[in-house]
Design a protein around this motif. Structure first.
Motif, PDB file in Angstrom:
ATOM      1  N   ALA A  35      12.845  -2.791   5.627  1.00 39.16           N
ATOM      2  CA  ALA A  35      10.884  -2.923   5.740  1.00 39.16           C
ATOM      3  C   ALA A  35      10.631  -3.440   4.143  1.00 39.16           C
ATOM      4  N   SER A  91       6.418  -5.370   8.129  1.00 38.45           N
ATOM      5  CA  SER A  91       7.995  -5.164   8.140  1.00 38.45           C
ATOM      6  C   SER A  91       7.978  -5.007   9.783  1.00 38.45           C
ATOM      7  N   PRO A 150       8.151  -0.729   9.956  1.00 42.03           N
ATOM      8  CA  PRO A 150       7.702   0.242   8.911  1.00 42.03           C
ATOM      9  C   PRO A 150       8.282   1.203   8.655  1.00 42.03           C
ATOM     10  N   TYR A 192       6.228  -1.383   5.134  1.00 43.77           N
ATOM     11  CA  TYR A 192       5.143  -1.848   4.312  1.00 43.77           C
ATOM     12  C   TYR A 192       4.416  -3.472   5.120  1.00 43.77           C
ATOM     13  N   ASP A 244      11.420  -7.737   4.384  1.00 46.34           N
ATOM     14  CA  ASP A 244      10.550  -8.027   4.829  1.00 46.34           C
ATOM     15  C   ASP A 244       9.296  -8.577   4.096  1.00 46.34           C
ATOM     16  N   THR A 245       8.707  -7.085   4.189  1.00 44.24           N
ATOM     17  CA  THR A 245       7.385  -7.780   2.680  1.00 44.24           C
ATOM     18  C   THR A 245       7.525  -9.012   1.602  1.00 44.24           C
TER      19      THR A 245
END
Length: 581
Positions: A419, A429, A432, A460, A422-423
């Motif tokens: 998660a 995310s 998330p 995130y 991804d950010t």
């Protein structure tokens, strides 16, 4: 399905008028030209500072830009009849001295302690007609061990030892929270007398060292190592490790595999409520009721509060000392000192004339890490979430797990790590990390009968989306829909129960509450921004390079988390300085 429209009118505006609002009505239009002290911002931390100063005999005024006090600790009726703790939503870290010395119970503060306090349902197929597994943790250690033994008998045996280990570290750090950090500047540049006086600031460090003793190296690792490494040394089961790891990353742009995340884990387990160490709870009436209680205590001693009064500038005399503030409407208010409850960035980069601050100091403030992963979603629902791992009863009454922090997408620490990853690409995310709380499960005053308020603390999410794009309404809703899809997998029917929602991305948290980057701590709680380096080295004892200007918010030691310590500590420092003037 329970229909919650009935009783809606009764729920709206049912709360009694807070004492501070009556005091505000008495003082509106009677702004004095001069006070001993001015506090910028009516967040709960600054309110604590104002209350203590007034108790010391320092005539104090507080100026708040919003129509409501409390900073991030507010209760707002976003959906008619539903009262949300719109930003901050749980209480634990409030210093017990503040609770007792400001007589908050006398001033209306009521708490609902949670037991159990943590619920992690598994997203798995039940076998043999059994429901999916879940991990429920509370204050009963024997029951905790039974719950953990579902995943690992070895971990069940280790858990009491882990808790005792962490409790000892929290006990050691406790004295550091209630006093100013070691005054390095006095040691380096002060007179002999100043150096001797500053020796007293070493006492909390000495106390901490005595408590930790020969185990200091092991505890040092907790503060500096990745949380995953610390947890791997204690446990083997992923559901337990991931559940505990959420405390290491909550509100922080980090993941369990990054060095230093272990401290944030500690930051979230070192509180207490009503003498119960490590307890977390809901405030009756929402978090705004905490701010109201502190404000009631402050105004009872004579503090003046002015809402919708924005401070535009700190005034400085030709001699280089603070002499008051200028409000946005042009009014000038003189004072001997100014305490800023705003973030370090707003305080020193926007409110303070730059010519009075050293260039190096300004550069350090501008470089503070304020990244935040948080999007807060407040949801009004017409029935309780019904989890596959813990089905509701026919009467739809709250069950023990409904009062918990409910951790979703937390079956494995690698899920938390992904998660976060991804950010880094500027994307929210895909799955998330979700902390779901239902405060109305213990406090029915927050919603109409049969209905509930749900707090979703999610991460995130980046401040700026990929390609430099800003968040818009469509992107907010797309992300919220993704979060709801995740909840639906654990609790089918959740999406159909939603009657309203309020979505606050990092830019929204910054715009509404003045949180830089949307950061709930004002700046990251990383080791390079803690203790005598908070907000920056050599300016950590609440003083600033500008004489008479002090920092008293979450950007000062010991940081945020609805603690109040920065305000209390700053008030003592200010009172000491005023006596020596």
């Amino acid at each position: 399905m329970t229909i919650c429209g009935r009783g809606l009118r009764r729920a709206v505006g049912a709360s009694p008028r807070p004492t501070w609002r009556r005091a505000l009505s008495d003082t509106r239009g009677r702004l004095k030209p001069e006070y001993d002290a001015v506090v910028v911002g009516a967040g709960k931390v600054g309110w604590a500072g104002a209350a203590y100063l007034q108790r010391f005999g320092v005539n104090t005024a507080v100026f708040e830009r919003r129509h409501v006090i409390g900073g991030a600790a507010v209760t707002e009726e976003i959906v008619p009849g539903f009262k949300f703790s719109r930003a901050s939503y749980l209480l634990s870290l409030l210093r017990p001295q503040i609770y007792s010395e400001l007589e908050l119970k006398k001033h209306g503060l009521r708490l609902h302690l949670r037991n159990p306090y943590s619920f992690t349902p598994m997203l798995e197929e039940g076998t043999g007609g059994k429901v999916p597994r879940s991990l429920l943790l509370g204050t009963d250690m024997v029951e905790n061990q039974k719950q953990i033994a579902q995943f690992s008998k070895k971990d069940a045996q280790a858990f009491p030892k882990y808790e005792a280990f962490m409790d000892r570290l929290a006990l050691a750090i406790d004295p550091l929270l209630d006093s100013a950090p070691v005054d390095l500047e006095a040691f380096q540049r002060g007179s002999l007398l100043q150096r001797l006086k500053s020796l007293s600031t070493l006492k909390p460090l000495w106390q901490a060292g005595c408590i930790l003793g020969a185990q200091l190296p092991q505890y040092y690792q907790v503060l500096t190592a990745p949380a995953a490494k610390v947890l791997d040394q204690w446990f083997e089961s992923e559901p337990l490790k991931a559940t505990l790891a959420t405390d290491a990353v909550i509100g922080a742009m980090t993941n369990p595999y990054i060095p230093g995340s272990g401290y944030v884990l500690l930051h979230h387990v070192m509180g207490s409520l009503e003498g119960v160490r490590g307890a977390w709870g809901y405030v009756q009436g929402g978090m705004g009721a905490l701010s109201d209680a502190i404000a009631s205590s402050a105004t009872a001693h004579g503090v003046s509060i002015f809402t919708e009064k924005t401070v535009a500038k700190v005034q400085v005399s030709s001699g280089g000392r603070v002499q008051g503030v200028v409000l946005q409407d042009g009014s000038e208010v003189r004072s001997k000192v100014v305490l800023s409850n705003a973030s370090p960035q707003i305080t020193f980069l926007k409110l303070t004339p730059q010519e009075w601050l050293p260039e190096e100091f300004v550069a350090r403030i501008a470089q503070l890490d304020t990244k935040s992963p948080v999007t807060k979603i407040n949801v009004a629902v017409n029935r309780l979430p019904d989890f596959l791992a813990a089905p509701n009863t026919p009467g739809d009454q709250p069950l023990p797990h409904h009062q918990c922090s409910i951790h979703l997408n937390c079956e494995d620490t690698l899920l938390v790590h992904q998660a976060f990853e991804d950010t880094l690409d500027g994307l929210p995310s895909k799955r998330p990390l979700i902390e779901l709380c239902i405060p109305s499960s213990l406090d029915p005053t927050l919603a109409p009968p049969g209905c509930h308020v749900v707090s979703l603390f999610t991460q995130y999410t980046p401040y700026t989306l990929a390609g430099g794009k800003a968040w818009d309404e469509q992107q907010r809703n797309t992300y919220a829909d993704r979060v709801f899809d995740c909840i639906e997998a654990y609790a089918p029917g959740f999406k159909g129960s939603v009657v309203g929602r309020d979505i606050l991305t990092p830019p929204d948290l910054e715009r509404v509450f003045g949180l830089p980057g949307g950061n709930i701590f004002h700046c990251a709680m990383s080791l390079d921004q803690l203790y005598f380096a908070r907000p920056v080295p050599l300016h950590s004892s609440y003083c600033s390079p500008l004489r008479g200007l002090y920092l008293c918010g979450s950007g000062a030691h010991p940081g945020g988390g609805v603690m109040g310590a920065a305000g209390r500590n700053a008030a003592h420092v200010v009172f000491r300085d005023l006596r020596s003037m």
